[in-house]
Design a protein around this motif. Structure first.
Motif, PDB file in Angstrom:
ATOM      1  N   ALA A 129       0.812  -1.224   0.000  1.00  0.00           N
ATOM      2  CA  ALA A 129       0.000   0.000   0.000  1.00  0.00           C
ATOM      3  C   ALA A 129       0.837   1.262   0.000  1.00  0.00           C
ATOM      4  N   THR A 130       2.000   1.242   0.624  1.00  0.00           N
ATOM      5  CA  THR A 130       2.800   2.463   0.763  1.00  0.00           C
ATOM      6  C   THR A 130       3.871   2.615  -0.315  1.00  0.00           C
ATOM      7  N   TYR A 150      -8.631   2.657  -1.050  1.00  0.00           N
ATOM      8  CA  TYR A 150      -7.567   1.727  -0.647  1.00  0.00           C
ATOM      9  C   TYR A 150      -7.715   0.404  -1.400  1.00  0.00           C
ATOM     10  N   LYS A 151      -8.954  -0.104  -1.464  1.00  0.00           N
ATOM     11  CA  LYS A 151      -9.201  -1.363  -2.175  1.00  0.00           C
ATOM     12  C   LYS A 151      -8.952  -1.216  -3.674  1.00  0.00           C
ATOM     13  N   LEU A 152      -9.478  -0.129  -4.254  1.00  0.00           N
ATOM     14  CA  LEU A 152      -9.322   0.066  -5.697  1.00  0.00           C
ATOM     15  C   LEU A 152      -7.869   0.292  -6.092  1.00  0.00           C
ATOM     16  N   LEU A 186      -6.357   9.549  14.218  1.00  0.00           N
ATOM     17  CA  LEU A 186      -6.959   8.358  13.615  1.00  0.00           C
ATOM     18  C   LEU A 186      -6.296   8.022  12.281  1.00  0.00           C
ATOM     19  N   TYR A 187      -5.671   9.032  11.674  1.00  0.00           N
ATOM     20  CA  TYR A 187      -4.956   8.851  10.403  1.00  0.00           C
ATOM     21  C   TYR A 187      -3.490   9.228  10.556  1.00  0.00           C
ATOM     22  N   GLY A 188      -2.951   8.977  11.731  1.00  0.00           N
ATOM     23  CA  GLY A 188      -1.564   9.314  12.014  1.00  0.00           C
ATOM     24  C   GLY A 188      -0.591   8.377  11.323  1.00  0.00           C
ATOM     25  N   GLN A 189       0.689   8.627  11.546  1.00  0.00           N
ATOM     26  CA  GLN A 189       1.726   7.815  10.908  1.00  0.00           C
ATOM     27  C   GLN A 189       1.754   6.382  11.435  1.00  0.00           C
ATOM     28  N   ASP A 190       1.073   6.133  12.535  1.00  0.00           N
ATOM     29  CA  ASP A 190       1.019   4.773  13.088  1.00  0.00           C
ATOM     30  C   ASP A 190      -0.254   4.047  12.669  1.00  0.00           C
ATOM     31  N   SER A 191      -0.955   4.543  11.659  1.00  0.00           N
ATOM     32  CA  SER A 191      -2.195   3.898  11.196  1.00  0.00           C
ATOM     33  C   SER A 191      -2.025   3.399   9.760  1.00  0.00           C
ATOM     34  N   GLU A 192      -2.796   2.391   9.417  1.00  0.00           N
ATOM     35  CA  GLU A 192      -2.732   1.819   8.067  1.00  0.00           C
ATOM     36  C   GLU A 192      -3.114   2.865   7.011  1.00  0.00           C
ATOM     37  N   LEU A 193      -4.248   3.517   7.201  1.00  0.00           N
ATOM     38  CA  LEU A 193      -4.662   4.518   6.222  1.00  0.00           C
ATOM     39  C   LEU A 193      -3.723   5.724   6.218  1.00  0.00           C
ATOM     40  N   LYS A 224       1.249   9.046  -1.066  1.00  0.00           N
ATOM     41  CA  LYS A 224       0.632   9.487  -2.327  1.00  0.00           C
ATOM     42  C   LYS A 224       1.195  10.820  -2.820  1.00  0.00           C
ATOM     43  N   HIS A 225       1.066  11.011  -4.131  1.00  0.00           N
ATOM     44  CA  HIS A 225       1.507  12.249  -4.757  1.00  0.00           C
ATOM     45  C   HIS A 225       0.468  13.356  -4.572  1.00  0.00           C
ATOM     46  N   THR A 226       0.876  14.560  -4.892  1.00  0.00           N
ATOM     47  CA  THR A 226      -0.031  15.697  -4.942  1.00  0.00           C
ATOM     48  C   THR A 226      -0.312  16.109  -6.377  1.00  0.00           C
ATOM     49  N   ILE A 227       0.621  15.820  -7.279  1.00  0.00           N
ATOM     50  CA  ILE A 227       0.483  16.171  -8.691  1.00  0.00           C
ATOM     51  C   ILE A 227       0.949  14.986  -9.533  1.00  0.00           C
TER      52      ILE A 227
END
Length: 372
Positions: free
Chosen positions: A96-97, A167-169, A217-224, A231-234
């Motif tokens: 994922a990463t 995430y799934k797609l 909930l979306y910190g660096q210690d979370s899957e999401l 991910k990119h920005t551009i």
């Protein structure tokens, strides 16, 4: 004291106390009503899953009708608890990463949309109607590329459902020879640095029940969280540049490359606003005329010569942007700028952009298509 005087005094005292008693009673009723309302509100909330990696992903956290529950991760699969609605049951992606390329050529078909803001049902309708996903919400776009140009977070009530679908797609698209490009918008950046002004009320309650701030909930210690930070920005696909806000001439003046900018976004997204503003380049990238905030194309005095220099700098024919809301997918300057924020955030309808070779198509909410 004469009897009449004593009686008058007693009556006066009772009369004086009555407003205080009434006010107290009204306050108690209000407090009781608030308590009941809060209980009803909490008991109606289901959310999740949230997966934290400390030290490794073993348990998934859920909110099921206002109660915090946990389930064990079983061979990379998350199973929701009983009586927890239709919350996502994702399968974890060990890749994922992975950081992907930011430029692609030879892509035959592209779908792009933006600013979903937690409106999961509208997103599903659009993607199903235009055969990007099937009736089971699985990837059906083959070797095509789908671009989400940011702002999945904030405002709407189903942000987590949107994220887990993406995430799934992401995994399914790669397996089919296609690609999902999930680009960061200003609202992703805001949430990651703890700017929570626009989160839906539901998530204030959920974060309280989970005993974590919403950004955590979306910190660096979370899957999401780890997935999003990769991910990119551009991104550049064929002869089109995709991003959230827009490219200003200041980018050209600074001589920035896609690779450098995308790396700077990933490396600094967790910094506070004051920290970012202390650095001249980061201040540009994350705010003001930077790519996730810029709205210059929509101002009446925008100079088309400036647009020509930007397109020439990137060697592209057009730029596709979200961020600035429209009622439809809209082409500007002979389709050299295409605005794809079609107000999905309102939760009523929306459109997406379809590109096949050099043909530009508006994908309507009912599945019909018309040339742009």
């Amino acid at each position: 004291m004469p009897v009449n005087s004593a009686l008058k005094t007693a009556i006066w005292c009772l009369t004086s106390l009555l407003p205080l008693q009434t006010a107290y009673a009204q306050t108690q009723v209000a407090q009781d009503t608030n308590a009941v309302t809060q209980t009803i509100t909490n008991s109606s909330i289901s959310d999740g899953p949230y997966l934290f990696l400390n030290p490794k992903a073993e348990m998934a956290d859920w909110i099921c009708k206002g109660e915090h529950k946990q389930t064990r991760v079983n061979q990379g699969k998350l199973h929701r608890p009983d009586h927890c609605g239709q919350l996502p049951e994702p399968e974890l992606n060990p890749h994922a990463t992975e950081i992907l390329a930011d430029s692609y050529q030879g892509v035959d078909k592209i779908a792009a949309l933006s600013d979903v803001h937690g409106q999961y049902e509208v997103l599903i309708q659009l993607l199903q109607q235009h055969k990007i996903i099937d009736k089971n919400n699985d990837w059906s776009f083959g070797k095509g590329h789908m671009v989400m140009t940011g702002d999945m977070f904030d405002r709407g009530p189903q942000v987590n459902e949107v994220l887990w679908l993406m995430y799934k797609l992401d995994k399914q698209a790669k397996a089919a020879g296609g690609q999902l490009h999930l680009l960061m918008g200003n609202h992703e950046q805001m949430v990651m640095r703890g700017d929570l002004r626009y989160i839906n009320e539901k998530y204030q309650t959920a974060s309280s029940l989970l005993n974590r701030s919403y950004d955590a909930l979306y910190g660096q210690d979370s899957e999401l969280g780890q997935w999003l930070r990769s991910k990119h920005t551009i991104v550049k696909i064929n002869d089109t540049l995709f991003l959230h806000g827009g490219i200003s001439k200041e980018w050209v003046d600074r001589g920035l490359t896609l690779a450098r900018a995308n790396r700077l976004y990933r490396d600094n997204v967790d910094k506070s606003k004051p920290e970012l503003k202390q650095d001249d380049l980061l201040n540009f990238l994350f705010f003001g005329n930077g790519p996730t905030w810029y709205r210059g194309y929509f101002k009446p005095n925008f100079d088309t010569q400036e647009l020509a220099s930007i397109l020439d700098y990137f060697k592209v024919k057009r730029i596709v942007v979200g961020h600035t809301s429209q009622t439809r997918v809209l082409g500007l300057f002979d389709n050299r700028v295409i605005a794809i924020d079609s107000s999905i955030k309102l939760g009523q309808s929306g459109e997406l952009l379809l590109m096949e070779e050099d043909t530009l198509i508006r994908g309507h909410y009912d599945g019909t298509q018309t040339p742009l």
